[in-house]
Design an enzyme around this catalytic site. Structure first.
Site, PDB file in Angstrom:
ATOM      1  N   GLY A   1       0.823  -1.383   0.150  1.00 44.11           N
ATOM      2  CA  GLY A   1      -0.035  -0.027  -0.096  1.00 44.11           C
ATOM      3  C   GLY A   1       0.926   1.190   0.097  1.00 44.11           C
TER       4      GLY A   1
ATOM      5  N   CYS B   1       5.045  -6.271   1.754  1.00 42.03           N
ATOM      6  CA  CYS B   1       5.541  -5.133   1.666  1.00 42.03           C
ATOM      7  C   CYS B   1       4.877  -4.156   2.878  1.00 42.03           C
ATOM      8  CB  CYS B   1       5.425  -4.359   0.274  1.00 42.03           C
ATOM      9  SG  CYS B   1       6.094  -2.958   0.275  1.00 42.03           S
ATOM     10  N   TYR B   2       3.986  -3.433   2.459  1.00 46.94           N
ATOM     11  CA  TYR B   2       3.117  -2.681   3.717  1.00 46.94           C
ATOM     12  C   TYR B   2       2.413  -3.287   4.463  1.00 46.94           C
ATOM     13  CZ  TYR B   2      -0.001   0.832   5.530  1.00 46.94           C
ATOM     14  OH  TYR B   2      -0.569   1.431   6.669  1.00 46.94           O
TER      15      TYR B   2
ATOM     16  N   HIS C   1       7.827  -8.318  -3.094  1.00 45.59           N
ATOM     17  CA  HIS C   1       6.605  -8.688  -3.710  1.00 45.59           C
ATOM     18  C   HIS C   1       6.783 -10.177  -4.508  1.00 45.59           C
ATOM     19  CE1 HIS C   1       4.744  -4.818  -3.057  1.00 45.59           C
ATOM     20  NE2 HIS C   1       5.872  -4.387  -3.192  1.00 45.59           N
TER      21      HIS C   1
ATOM     22  N   GLU D   1       4.467 -11.646  -5.476  1.00 46.64           N
ATOM     23  CA  GLU D   1       3.605 -11.788  -6.826  1.00 46.64           C
ATOM     24  C   GLU D   1       3.865 -11.304  -8.061  1.00 46.64           C
ATOM     25  OE1 GLU D   1       3.695  -9.689  -4.172  1.00 46.64           O
ATOM     26  OE2 GLU D   1       2.785  -7.703  -4.536  1.00 46.64           O
TER      27      GLU D   1
ATOM     28  N   SER E   1     -21.741 -10.125 -27.806  1.00 46.51           N
ATOM     29  CA  SER E   1     -21.030  -9.070 -28.583  1.00 46.51           C
ATOM     30  C   SER E   1     -20.054  -9.919 -29.182  1.00 46.51           C
ATOM     31  CB  SER E   1     -20.222  -8.165 -27.501  1.00 46.51           C
ATOM     32  OG  SER E   1     -19.053  -8.947 -26.752  1.00 46.51           O
ATOM     33  N   GLY E   2     -19.861 -11.192 -29.025  1.00 40.78           N
ATOM     34  CA  GLY E   2     -18.774 -11.960 -29.466  1.00 40.78           C
ATOM     35  C   GLY E   2     -17.444 -11.832 -29.007  1.00 40.78           C
ATOM     36  N   GLY E   3     -17.268 -11.070 -27.990  1.00 43.70           N
ATOM     37  CA  GLY E   3     -16.258 -10.895 -27.149  1.00 43.70           C
ATOM     38  C   GLY E   3     -16.209 -12.349 -26.159  1.00 43.70           C
ATOM     39  N   VAL E   4     -14.843 -12.203 -25.502  1.00 42.45           N
ATOM     40  CA  VAL E   4     -14.705 -13.300 -24.707  1.00 42.45           C
ATOM     41  C   VAL E   4     -15.654 -13.627 -23.641  1.00 42.45           C
ATOM     42  CG1 VAL E   4     -13.130 -14.645 -23.209  1.00 42.45           C
ATOM     43  CG2 VAL E   4     -12.101 -13.136 -25.267  1.00 42.45           C
ATOM     44  N   ASP E   5     -15.981 -12.633 -22.965  1.00 40.81           N
ATOM     45  CA  ASP E   5     -16.697 -12.599 -21.559  1.00 40.81           C
ATOM     46  C   ASP E   5     -18.190 -13.043 -21.894  1.00 40.81           C
ATOM     47  OD1 ASP E   5     -14.532 -11.692 -20.542  1.00 40.81           O
ATOM     48  OD2 ASP E   5     -15.293  -9.885 -20.029  1.00 40.81           O
ATOM     49  N   SER E   6     -18.758 -12.172 -22.816  1.00 36.85           N
ATOM     50  CA  SER E   6     -20.220 -12.556 -23.219  1.00 36.85           C
ATOM     51  C   SER E   6     -20.258 -13.954 -24.009  1.00 36.85           C
ATOM     52  CB  SER E   6     -21.013 -11.344 -23.974  1.00 36.85           C
ATOM     53  OG  SER E   6     -20.439 -11.288 -25.162  1.00 36.85           O
ATOM     54  N   SER E   7     -19.350 -14.204 -24.567  1.00 36.85           N
ATOM     55  CA  SER E   7     -19.500 -15.743 -25.216  1.00 36.85           C
ATOM     56  C   SER E   7     -19.243 -16.870 -24.304  1.00 36.85           C
ATOM     57  CB  SER E   7     -18.136 -15.793 -26.431  1.00 36.85           C
ATOM     58  OG  SER E   7     -18.346 -15.032 -27.257  1.00 36.85           O
TER      59      SER E   7
ATOM     60  N   LYS F   1      -9.827 -12.558 -16.014  1.00 34.78           N
ATOM     61  CA  LYS F   1      -9.647 -12.713 -17.391  1.00 34.78           C
ATOM     62  C   LYS F   1      -9.132 -14.124 -17.936  1.00 34.78           C
ATOM     63  CE  LYS F   1     -11.008 -10.771 -21.491  1.00 34.78           C
ATOM     64  NZ  LYS F   1     -12.308  -9.995 -21.342  1.00 34.78           N
TER      65      LYS F   1
END
Ligand code: XMP
Length: 514
Positions: free
Chosen positions: A55, A82-83, A169, A171, A223-229, A370
């Site tokens: 942070g 870290c923080y 870090h 990550e 929409s044909g995008g990844v999420d809506s598909s 994602k």
């Protein structure tokens, strides 16, 4: 759902989502919560472990983001990064102050490999440091388990209490063995079993959706995008033709994209659903006539999208459920999850129509990052081409044409973009580059083709690498590839006589070219 989980307590660090993603990569489910979250709520979640993020504050300052001492007395393992590491020491009686030497970048750390946290980690390992403050004195009960030449406490532990503090870090990928350290924390310290797997997630989600929907009708804007598909396929597997997908072709899609979406989701595709394609190209071009200002174009496209969708929804009539492709970063960024204030500057086309008649929203991907959405897509058997599709903005080519949008310009940019993508794939760079596309500038200039004088448009090629799409670096495409793309575009696309390569990073540029 009562599943094994780690929770990330967010103190506003820039890597908060990354921490959660790394944990999930270890097959352990992980959620992000603000540091303001009530301790009772944390207890009720019954996490297997807690991770405190980095942070921007100094923990010894008044009003700095903090946590109660009780958090360390729950018997739940805690890892501070870290923080978060400094905070553990500060709250439990150690001393944190401004470091005599600020550490920033890749730094060699010497670790005690007998600690559970560093099991199988090399004794000397490269880690990513970014801190102004440091732990000058550890809290009672702790022992030091890592140091650098400038930092006497690069990590510390209180083994019986299962409390761990790491100044660097793990990550970020610059920490070479960071994933191993997080893996050690979740398995060796927290005793997780690792039940978070996409196949199980997909299966249980489908069952849960089926139960929730019953015999109700479901509507989805595709929409044909990844999420809506992925959302649509999940729904289709759950409730079959109780689902209707409305796909609005606004005439601003990439070359052949409308047909590709129809191939997958239409009546000849593999899925059981009702598919409605609305060919609204002319409507959009008409509305965009004479409009040059980018924000105005975005608004027009968004609003028109809503109108078209609403008209279709009305024809369908009342539905019980509306599907949305919300994913976990949307949840976090809208302030429901973590703490970091990420200002969401973009929305998908149009948002949600207000008066589509539905009772409840279904968000099957709400818990997923994602990359997990993509994995779920593959689990569901969605073609790779669709699953690994690049991000494509809702307003589509409308914001990849500088100035007025016309059908003719759309065709030009579609053709140029298709050539560019084809050559990038041929060069084997398609999975490497974050986002790349062609945009049409509003510049016309004189050229010569054969014996003819031309006065045509210039196309701009864009290619960037980015982690979070908030900042981006220009990708270094080999000159030979660029030259080939240039030659093909000039030869094959009528109306274009110059090709530029955009070298601008973000900031100061944006990724899109509008
Ligand atoms: P910029 O151009 O702001 O874009 O650097 C960052 C990322 O967001 C995408 N983008 C959008 N995505 N609706 C979207 O869904 C939009 O209106 C929109 N505008 C930009 C862009 O493609 C890049 O990945």
């Amino acid at each position: 759902m009562n599943r094994e989980k780690i929770i990330v307590i967010d103190f506003g660090g820039q890597y908060n989502q990354l921490v959660a993603r790394r944990v999930r990569e270890c097959s352990v489910y992980c959620e992000i919560y603000s540091y303001k979250t009530d301790i009772e709520q944390i207890k009720a979640m019954n996490p297997k472990g807690i991770i405190l993020t980095g942070g921007p504050n100094s923990c010894y300052e008044e009003n700095a983001a903090s946590c109660s001492k009780e958090l360390f007395e729950l018997g739940i393992p805690v890892l501070g990064l870290c923080y978060g590491a400094q905070l553990i020491m500060h709250v439990l009686g150690g001393r944190v102050c401004k470091a005599p030497v600020r550490e920033y970048g890749k730094i060699q750390v010497t670790v005690d490999t007998s600690s559970k946290l560093f099991r199988d980690v090399s004794e000397k390992t490269i880690c990513w440091m970014s801190h102004n403050d440091y732990i000058e004195r550890i809290a009672p009960g702790f022992e030091i388990i890592a140091r650098t030449s400038d930092c006497p406490v690069a990590a510390a532990q209180w083994e019986e209490r299962k409390l761990y503090a790491i100044q660097f870090h793990p990550e970020v990928l610059h920490t070479k063995e960071g994933s191993k350290m997080l893996h050690n924390f979740v398995y060796k310290v927290c005793g997780c079993e690792g039940a978070w797997r996409m196949d199980t997630f997909v299966e249980t989600s489908i069952r849960a959706i089926r139960e929730k929907v019953g015999s109700g009708k479901v509507l989805c804007a595709l929409s044909g995008g990844v999420d809506s598909s992925v959302a649509a396929v999940m729904l289709s597997k759950a409730v079959g033709d109780q689902l209707t997908c409305v796909f609005v072709d606004h005439g601003l899609l990439r070359k052949n994209e409308g047909d590709e979406v129809e191939e997958v989701f239409g009546p000849n595709g593999p899925y059981d659903l009702n598919f409605i394609r609305v060919n609204a190209q002319e409507r959009f071009y008409e509305k965009l006539k004479g409009v040059e200002e980018p924000e105005k174009k975005r608004k027009i496209i968004g609003e028109e999208f809503i109108r078209v969708f609403e008209e279709e929804a009305k024809k369908i009539g009342a539905v019980e459920f509306l599907v949305q492709g919300t994913i976990y970063p949307d949840v976090v960024e809208s302030g429901l999850g973590g703490e970091s204030a990420v200002i969401k500057s973009h929305h998908n086309v149009g948002g949600l129509p207000d008066y589509v008649d539905f009772k409840e929203v279904i968000e099957p991907l709400r818990d997923l990052f994602k990359d997990e959405v993509r994995k779920a897509g593959l689990e569901l058997g969605i073609p790779e081409k669709l699953v690994f599709r690049q991000p494509f903005p809702g307003p589509g080519l409308g914001i990849r044409i500088v100035g007025e949008v016309t059908a003719q310009k759309v065709a030009m940019v579609q053709d140029a973009d298709a050539i560019y993508r084809e050559e990038i794939a041929r060069a084997g760079l398609d999975k490497e580059i974050g986002q790349y596309f062609a945009a049409l500038t509003n510049m016309r200039s004189v050229g010569v083709m054969g014996d003819e004088r031309t006065y045509d448009y210039a196309v701009a090629l864009r290619a960037v690498n980015t982690v979070d799409f908030m900042t981006a670096e220009t990708a270094e495409i080999p000159f030979a590839v660029l030259t080939k793309v240039m030659n093909r575009i000039i030869n094959e696309v009528k109306g274009i006589n110059r090709v530029f390569y955009d070298l601008t990073s973000k900031p100061p540029g944006t990724i899109e070219f509008e």
